[in-house]
Scaffold this motif. Structure first.
Motif, PDB file in Angstrom:
ATOM      1  N   LYS A  89       0.700  -1.260   0.001  1.00  0.00           N
ATOM      2  CA  LYS A  89      -0.131  -0.274   0.066  1.00  0.00           C
ATOM      3  C   LYS A  89       0.612   1.606   0.115  1.00  0.00           C
ATOM      4  N   ASN A  90       1.930   1.592   1.052  1.00  0.00           N
ATOM      5  CA  ASN A  90       3.122   2.398   1.085  1.00  0.00           C
ATOM      6  C   ASN A  90       3.452   2.412   0.104  1.00  0.00           C
ATOM      7  N   THR A  91       3.625   1.251  -1.077  1.00  0.00           N
ATOM      8  CA  THR A  91       4.838   1.326  -2.146  1.00  0.00           C
ATOM      9  C   THR A  91       3.940   2.263  -2.995  1.00  0.00           C
ATOM     10  N   GLU A  92       2.973   1.314  -3.793  1.00  0.00           N
ATOM     11  CA  GLU A  92       1.740   2.462  -4.139  1.00  0.00           C
ATOM     12  C   GLU A  92       1.105   3.629  -4.226  1.00  0.00           C
ATOM     13  N   ALA A  93       0.741   4.298  -2.589  1.00  0.00           N
ATOM     14  CA  ALA A  93       1.022   5.516  -2.923  1.00  0.00           C
ATOM     15  C   ALA A  93       2.430   6.634  -3.373  1.00  0.00           C
ATOM     16  N   MET A  94       3.520   5.501  -3.014  1.00  0.00           N
ATOM     17  CA  MET A  94       5.038   6.419  -3.076  1.00  0.00           C
ATOM     18  C   MET A  94       5.165   6.855  -4.209  1.00  0.00           C
ATOM     19  N   ARG A  95       4.570   6.778  -5.783  1.00  0.00           N
ATOM     20  CA  ARG A  95       4.258   6.262  -6.643  1.00  0.00           C
ATOM     21  C   ARG A  95       3.379   6.585  -8.131  1.00  0.00           C
ATOM     22  N   GLN A  96       2.475   7.119  -6.918  1.00  0.00           N
ATOM     23  CA  GLN A  96       1.585   8.350  -7.139  1.00  0.00           C
ATOM     24  C   GLN A  96       2.222   9.808  -7.031  1.00  0.00           C
ATOM     25  N   HIS A  97       3.125   9.807  -6.885  1.00  0.00           N
ATOM     26  CA  HIS A  97       3.634  10.507  -6.520  1.00  0.00           C
ATOM     27  C   HIS A  97       4.646  11.489  -7.396  1.00  0.00           C
ATOM     28  N   GLY A  98       4.892  10.492  -8.255  1.00  0.00           N
ATOM     29  CA  GLY A  98       5.844  10.886  -9.820  1.00  0.00           C
ATOM     30  C   GLY A  98       6.926  10.349  -9.902  1.00  0.00           C
ATOM     31  N   ASN A  99       7.659  10.313 -10.683  1.00  0.00           N
ATOM     32  CA  ASN A  99       9.509   9.861 -11.579  1.00  0.00           C
ATOM     33  C   ASN A  99      10.112  10.914  -9.869  1.00  0.00           C
ATOM     34  N   ARG A 100      10.988  10.223  -8.997  1.00  0.00           N
ATOM     35  CA  ARG A 100      11.797  11.268  -8.021  1.00  0.00           C
ATOM     36  C   ARG A 100      12.957  11.799  -8.788  1.00  0.00           C
ATOM     37  N   PRO A 101      13.319  12.219  -7.844  1.00  0.00           N
ATOM     38  CA  PRO A 101      15.110  13.761  -8.428  1.00  0.00           C
ATOM     39  C   PRO A 101      16.077  11.897  -8.438  1.00  0.00           C
ATOM     40  N   ALA A 102      16.666  13.178  -9.061  1.00  0.00           N
ATOM     41  CA  ALA A 102      18.177  12.463  -9.196  1.00  0.00           C
ATOM     42  C   ALA A 102      18.666  12.479  -7.807  1.00  0.00           C
ATOM     43  N   ALA A 103      18.550  13.900  -7.145  1.00  0.00           N
ATOM     44  CA  ALA A 103      19.430  14.172  -6.096  1.00  0.00           C
ATOM     45  C   ALA A 103      18.753  13.663  -4.851  1.00  0.00           C
ATOM     46  N   TRP A 104      18.220  15.357  -4.203  1.00  0.00           N
ATOM     47  CA  TRP A 104      17.714  15.024  -3.282  1.00  0.00           C
ATOM     48  C   TRP A 104      16.244  15.352  -3.255  1.00  0.00           C
ATOM     49  N   ASP A 105      15.021  13.862  -2.584  1.00  0.00           N
ATOM     50  CA  ASP A 105      13.272  13.809  -2.808  1.00  0.00           C
ATOM     51  C   ASP A 105      12.565  13.953  -1.558  1.00  0.00           C
ATOM     52  N   LYS A 106      12.436  15.419  -1.461  1.00  0.00           N
ATOM     53  CA  LYS A 106      12.084  16.212   0.183  1.00  0.00           C
ATOM     54  C   LYS A 106      10.687  15.196   0.151  1.00  0.00           C
ATOM     55  N   ILE A 107      10.067  14.417  -0.680  1.00  0.00           N
ATOM     56  CA  ILE A 107       8.449  13.705  -0.149  1.00  0.00           C
ATOM     57  C   ILE A 107       9.292  12.623   0.415  1.00  0.00           C
ATOM     58  N   ALA A 108      10.325  12.387   0.045  1.00  0.00           N
ATOM     59  CA  ALA A 108      11.389  10.674   0.477  1.00  0.00           C
ATOM     60  C   ALA A 108      11.093  11.231   2.155  1.00  0.00           C
ATOM     61  N   PHE A 109      12.370  12.016   1.797  1.00  0.00           N
ATOM     62  CA  PHE A 109      12.856  12.283   3.615  1.00  0.00           C
ATOM     63  C   PHE A 109      11.637  13.268   4.115  1.00  0.00           C
TER      64      PHE A 109
END
Length: 252
Positions: free
Chosen positions: A110-130
């Motif tokens: 469930k959490n994996t799918e929710a993260m995927r819906q935020h779009g592609n991850r940036p190359a370096a720093w990811d505010k969503i992941a943090f």
């Protein structure tokens, strides 16, 4: 000396098991975030939350020394008893089939799918992941902090053993997470919550009695008797709840 070991042993066990449950739930989300959005930002977010929680423990531990012991025991004991009974109630209802068991594998998906819906991850720093890793670690960690402070506040010399129990649980979960890179779906979480609910309820009852100047018959060893009493009562309630659950459809 024997009584101190009874108290310290149950404090470490309660703190370790309660922290283990919360750490497993936090790990599930952090693994989901890291596998989808990137490990660097997720791990930094989680580590930042742990640093904040350690500062909170240090600050609260110092502040509690200025509160009269009997007031502290009564207040903390009441909160710990309510907290433990909440855990025990949910564990009993899960064991009886009233509410579904917690599934870490399903939570991970469930959490994996929710993260995927935020779009592609940036190359370096990811505010969503943090932010996601920081928030879940703070959320679950706050309960750990409360348990550690509550267990360690009622008697001098107990805060350190309770803290060590929590740290040990954190290290175990981190090690398993690094080795497995997947949620700890096989951890018997409901069983752990059942045990933790019993332990916290027993500790809470003991501290409430201490705060009310009740002289327990065997001093610290009374905690073991309270644990046994809560365990027997909870185990007796499970089949009663199960029978009630099975009887409901026939009456509707």
């Amino acid at each position: 000396m024997g009584t101190s070991w009874a108290h310290i042993g149950t404090a470490v066990t309660a703190s370790f098991l309660a922290s283990l449950v919360e750490c497993v739930e936090a790990l599930t989300v952090v693994l989901a975030v890291g596998s989808v959005r990137g490990w660097r930002s997720a791990l930094i977010g989680s580590a930042s939350a742990i640093a904040v929680l350690l500062l909170i423990i240090a600050a609260l531990g110092t502040a509690l020394t200025h509160i009269p012991l009997h007031i502290l025991q009564l207040t903390v004991g009441t909160l710990l008893l309510l907290f433990g009974l909440r855990w025990l109630r949910k564990a009993i209802l899960r064991a009886a089939g009233h509410i579904p068991l917690h599934d870490e594998a399903a939570a991970f998906s469930k959490n994996t799918e929710a993260m995927r819906q935020h779009g592609n991850r940036p190359a370096a720093w990811d505010k969503i992941a943090f932010a996601a890793a920081f928030n879940i670690t703070m959320l679950e960690g706050t309960e750990v902090v409360f348990i550690v402070i509550a267990i360690g506040a009622g008697r001098a010399g107990t805060l350190l053993p309770a803290s060590l129990g929590a740290v040990a649980a954190l290290l175990v979960v981190i090690a398993l997470g690094l080795i497995l890179h997947r949620p700890l779906a096989r951890v018997p979480e409901n069983t752990l919550k059942f045990i933790v609910g019993v332990l916290l309820s027993a500790f809470g009852t003991f501290w409430v009695g201490e705060g009310m100047n009740l002289h327990w018959p065997a001093a610290d060893w009374s905690i073991l008797a309270l644990i046994a009493a809560y365990l027997v009562l909870a185990l007796a309630v499970v089949p009663l709840c199960r029978r009630r659950s099975q009887a409901v459809p026939s009456t509707t």
